[in-house]
Write a protein that holds these residues in place. Structure first.
Motif, PDB file in Angstrom:
ATOM      1  N   GLY A   1       0.806  -1.213   0.000  1.00 31.51           N
ATOM      2  CA  GLY A   1       0.000   0.000   0.000  1.00 31.51           C
ATOM      3  C   GLY A   1       0.841   1.266   0.000  1.00 31.51           C
ATOM      4  N   MET A   2       1.985   1.231   0.678  1.00 32.57           N
ATOM      5  CA  MET A   2       2.864   2.405   0.694  1.00 32.57           C
ATOM      6  C   MET A   2       3.436   2.668  -0.693  1.00 32.57           C
ATOM      7  SD  MET A   2       4.849   2.072   4.348  1.00 32.57           S
ATOM      8  CE  MET A   2       3.968   1.433   5.769  1.00 32.57           C
ATOM      9  N   ARG A   3       3.776   1.602  -1.407  1.00 27.79           N
ATOM     10  CA  ARG A   3       4.240   1.785  -2.788  1.00 27.79           C
ATOM     11  C   ARG A   3       3.123   2.363  -3.647  1.00 27.79           C
ATOM     12  NH1 ARG A   3       5.840  -2.745  -7.295  1.00 27.79           N
ATOM     13  NH2 ARG A   3       3.562  -2.849  -7.354  1.00 27.79           N
TER      14      ARG A   3
ATOM     15  N   ALA B   1      13.236   5.498  -3.034  1.00 31.32           N
ATOM     16  CA  ALA B   1      13.658   4.310  -3.765  1.00 31.32           C
ATOM     17  C   ALA B   1      13.617   3.086  -2.852  1.00 31.32           C
ATOM     18  CB  ALA B   1      15.061   4.513  -4.328  1.00 31.32           C
ATOM     19  N   VAL B   2      13.991   3.275  -1.584  1.00 36.94           N
ATOM     20  CA  VAL B   2      13.918   2.181  -0.613  1.00 36.94           C
ATOM     21  C   VAL B   2      12.467   1.773  -0.399  1.00 36.94           C
ATOM     22  CG1 VAL B   2      14.334   1.525   1.788  1.00 36.94           C
ATOM     23  CG2 VAL B   2      16.048   2.859   0.549  1.00 36.94           C
ATOM     24  N   LEU B   3      11.578   2.757  -0.260  1.00 33.83           N
ATOM     25  CA  LEU B   3      10.158   2.471  -0.051  1.00 33.83           C
ATOM     26  C   LEU B   3       9.585   1.696  -1.233  1.00 33.83           C
ATOM     27  CD1 LEU B   3       7.437   4.686   1.460  1.00 33.83           C
ATOM     28  CD2 LEU B   3       7.075   3.842  -0.845  1.00 33.83           C
ATOM     29  N   VAL B   4       9.901   2.139  -2.446  1.00 34.22           N
ATOM     30  CA  VAL B   4       9.399   1.474  -3.645  1.00 34.22           C
ATOM     31  C   VAL B   4       9.941   0.051  -3.741  1.00 34.22           C
ATOM     32  CG1 VAL B   4       9.481   1.479  -6.164  1.00 34.22           C
ATOM     33  CG2 VAL B   4       8.993   3.592  -4.934  1.00 34.22           C
ATOM     34  N   ASP B   5      11.235  -0.122  -3.478  1.00 36.65           N
ATOM     35  CA  ASP B   5      11.829  -1.456  -3.540  1.00 36.65           C
ATOM     36  C   ASP B   5      11.207  -2.386  -2.496  1.00 36.65           C
ATOM     37  OD1 ASP B   5      13.465  -0.703  -5.598  1.00 36.65           O
ATOM     38  OD2 ASP B   5      15.225  -0.345  -4.342  1.00 36.65           O
ATOM     39  N   ALA B   6      10.932  -1.840  -1.321  1.00 33.18           N
ATOM     40  CA  ALA B   6      10.309  -2.653  -0.269  1.00 33.18           C
ATOM     41  C   ALA B   6       8.918  -3.111  -0.700  1.00 33.18           C
ATOM     42  CB  ALA B   6      10.223  -1.856   1.029  1.00 33.18           C
ATOM     43  N   GLY B   7       8.136  -2.188  -1.263  1.00 31.67           N
ATOM     44  CA  GLY B   7       6.807  -2.560  -1.737  1.00 31.67           C
ATOM     45  C   GLY B   7       6.862  -3.585  -2.852  1.00 31.67           C
ATOM     46  N   SER B   8       7.838  -3.437  -3.746  1.00 35.52           N
ATOM     47  CA  SER B   8       7.997  -4.399  -4.843  1.00 35.52           C
ATOM     48  C   SER B   8       8.383  -5.772  -4.314  1.00 35.52           C
ATOM     49  CB  SER B   8       9.054  -3.896  -5.828  1.00 35.52           C
ATOM     50  OG  SER B   8       8.652  -2.673  -6.431  1.00 35.52           O
ATOM     51  N   ALA B   9       9.232  -5.801  -3.283  1.00 37.58           N
ATOM     52  CA  ALA B   9       9.625  -7.080  -2.683  1.00 37.58           C
ATOM     53  C   ALA B   9       8.416  -7.777  -2.068  1.00 37.58           C
ATOM     54  CB  ALA B   9      10.703  -6.855  -1.625  1.00 37.58           C
ATOM     55  N   SER B  10       7.510  -7.005  -1.481  1.00 39.42           N
ATOM     56  CA  SER B  10       6.297  -7.592  -0.908  1.00 39.42           C
ATOM     57  C   SER B  10       5.355  -8.081  -1.999  1.00 39.42           C
ATOM     58  CB  SER B  10       5.585  -6.563  -0.016  1.00 39.42           C
ATOM     59  OG  SER B  10       6.359  -6.254   1.127  1.00 39.42           O
ATOM     60  N   VAL B  11       5.260  -7.327  -3.097  1.00 38.61           N
ATOM     61  CA  VAL B  11       4.378  -7.723  -4.205  1.00 38.61           C
ATOM     62  C   VAL B  11       4.869  -9.003  -4.865  1.00 38.61           C
ATOM     63  CG1 VAL B  11       3.573  -7.087  -6.512  1.00 38.61           C
ATOM     64  CG2 VAL B  11       3.545  -5.388  -4.693  1.00 38.61           C
TER      65      VAL B  11
ATOM     66  N   ALA C   1       6.856   3.885   6.914  1.00 38.15           N
ATOM     67  CA  ALA C   1       5.766   4.836   7.151  1.00 38.15           C
ATOM     68  C   ALA C   1       6.302   6.253   7.333  1.00 38.15           C
ATOM     69  CB  ALA C   1       4.958   4.417   8.377  1.00 38.15           C
ATOM     70  N   GLU C   2       7.424   6.386   8.012  1.00 36.63           N
ATOM     71  CA  GLU C   2       8.018   7.715   8.191  1.00 36.63           C
ATOM     72  C   GLU C   2       8.471   8.305   6.858  1.00 36.63           C
ATOM     73  OE1 GLU C   2      10.990   8.050  11.206  1.00 36.63           O
ATOM     74  OE2 GLU C   2       9.871   6.858  12.651  1.00 36.63           O
ATOM     75  N   ILE C   3       9.036   7.463   5.990  1.00 36.97           N
ATOM     76  CA  ILE C   3       9.439   7.932   4.661  1.00 36.97           C
ATOM     77  C   ILE C   3       8.223   8.436   3.888  1.00 36.97           C
ATOM     78  CG2 ILE C   3      10.364   7.197   2.427  1.00 36.97           C
ATOM     79  CD1 ILE C   3      12.131   5.208   3.965  1.00 36.97           C
ATOM     80  N   LEU C   4       7.149   7.657   3.918  1.00 45.56           N
ATOM     81  CA  LEU C   4       5.938   8.044   3.199  1.00 45.56           C
ATOM     82  C   LEU C   4       5.346   9.327   3.769  1.00 45.56           C
ATOM     83  CD1 LEU C   4       3.684   7.442   1.141  1.00 45.56           C
ATOM     84  CD2 LEU C   4       2.558   6.087   2.934  1.00 45.56           C
ATOM     85  N   GLU C   5       5.254   9.415   5.093  1.00 42.53           N
ATOM     86  CA  GLU C   5       4.672  10.600   5.720  1.00 42.53           C
ATOM     87  C   GLU C   5       5.482  11.865   5.405  1.00 42.53           C
ATOM     88  OE1 GLU C   5       2.838   8.143   9.563  1.00 42.53           O
ATOM     89  OE2 GLU C   5       4.510   9.527   9.825  1.00 42.53           O
TER      90      GLU C   5
END
Length: 223
Positions: A113-115, A155-165, A180-184
């Motif tokens: 969801g964050m991605r 980029a870390v947030l996107v990579d994390a979301g991709s790893a979960s997907v 969450a802090e990165i997104l906020e």
């Protein structure tokens, strides 16, 4: 306690029993009302020795709550995106669902969801939806919506979301907090802060017209 319901069941031979207790509870401080479910069964036992050295056992109680207790407080600015951003409601809803996933202990869905929130935010900021994530980050930097450090974090947030997907990666609670802090931070700087600056500029202009002008020296002497 505002209410209680008890359910009981067993198998045909009576060797296995289960008990569910539902409680409607109310916080004595904020008066928030929620439901607690206590589940036990005859197979889930905790065995231990008492003071006399004898073996005793007790039922293991599993507790669950609805609505789920908040794992992370929503930012106070969540509804303060500003009407000039476009369809900000879509981003607000996506962020709200992320917090729902966090509260429900769904770390994989939260990371995905964050991605998604980044994707929605990038579109609202004018980035082409068809671009790959790396190009979207470059475009945001070129548009001066984010800086270089922000780009590295996102980029870390996107990579994390991709790893979960794609790989079912399950982030740990501390890792989720960092994401969450990165997104906020991204959403606040890209949407909320500009909206607040615009509103503050408008209020300052109004105040400027209401503040009495400084009297000149000639006017003072004449009076």
């Amino acid at each position: 306690m505002r209410g209680h319901h008890k359910a009981y069941g067993e198998d045909g031979d009576g060797y296995y029993q289960w008990w569910d207790n539902w409680y409607i509870l109310q916080c004595r401080g904020c008066e928030y009302i929620f439901v607690q479910k206590s589940s036990t069964n005859s197979e889930d036992l905790h065995q231990y020795y008492n003071e006399a050295g004898e073996t005793e056992s007790e039922l293991i109680e599993t507790l669950s709550y609805w609505p789920a207790p908040s794992k992370r407080l929503k930012p106070e600015w969540l509804g303060d995106f500003g009407v000039h951003i476009g369809d900000a409601d879509q981003l607000e809803q996506a962020i709200a669902e992320v917090y729902g996933a966090l509260d429900a202990d769904l770390p994989i869905l939260a990371a995905i969801g964050m991605r998604t929130c980044f994707d929605v935010a990038a579109i609202l900021l004018g980035v082409d939806d068809d671009l790959p994530f790396a190009k979207k980050l470059d475009e945001l930097v070129q548009r001066q919506k984010i800086g270089g450090i922000d780009k590295d974090r996102l980029a870390v947030l996107v990579d994390a979301g991709s790893a979960s997907v794609h790989r079912g990666w399950k982030p740990k609670p501390k890792e989720l907090d960092t994401l969450a802090e990165i997104l906020e931070h991204f959403v606040f700087e890209a949407f909320v802060a500009p909206s607040r600056r615009s509103r503050l500029d408008a209020d300052a202009k109004k105040l400027e017209g209401a503040v009495p002008a400084r009297r000149s020296k000639k006017a003072k002497k004449a009076s």
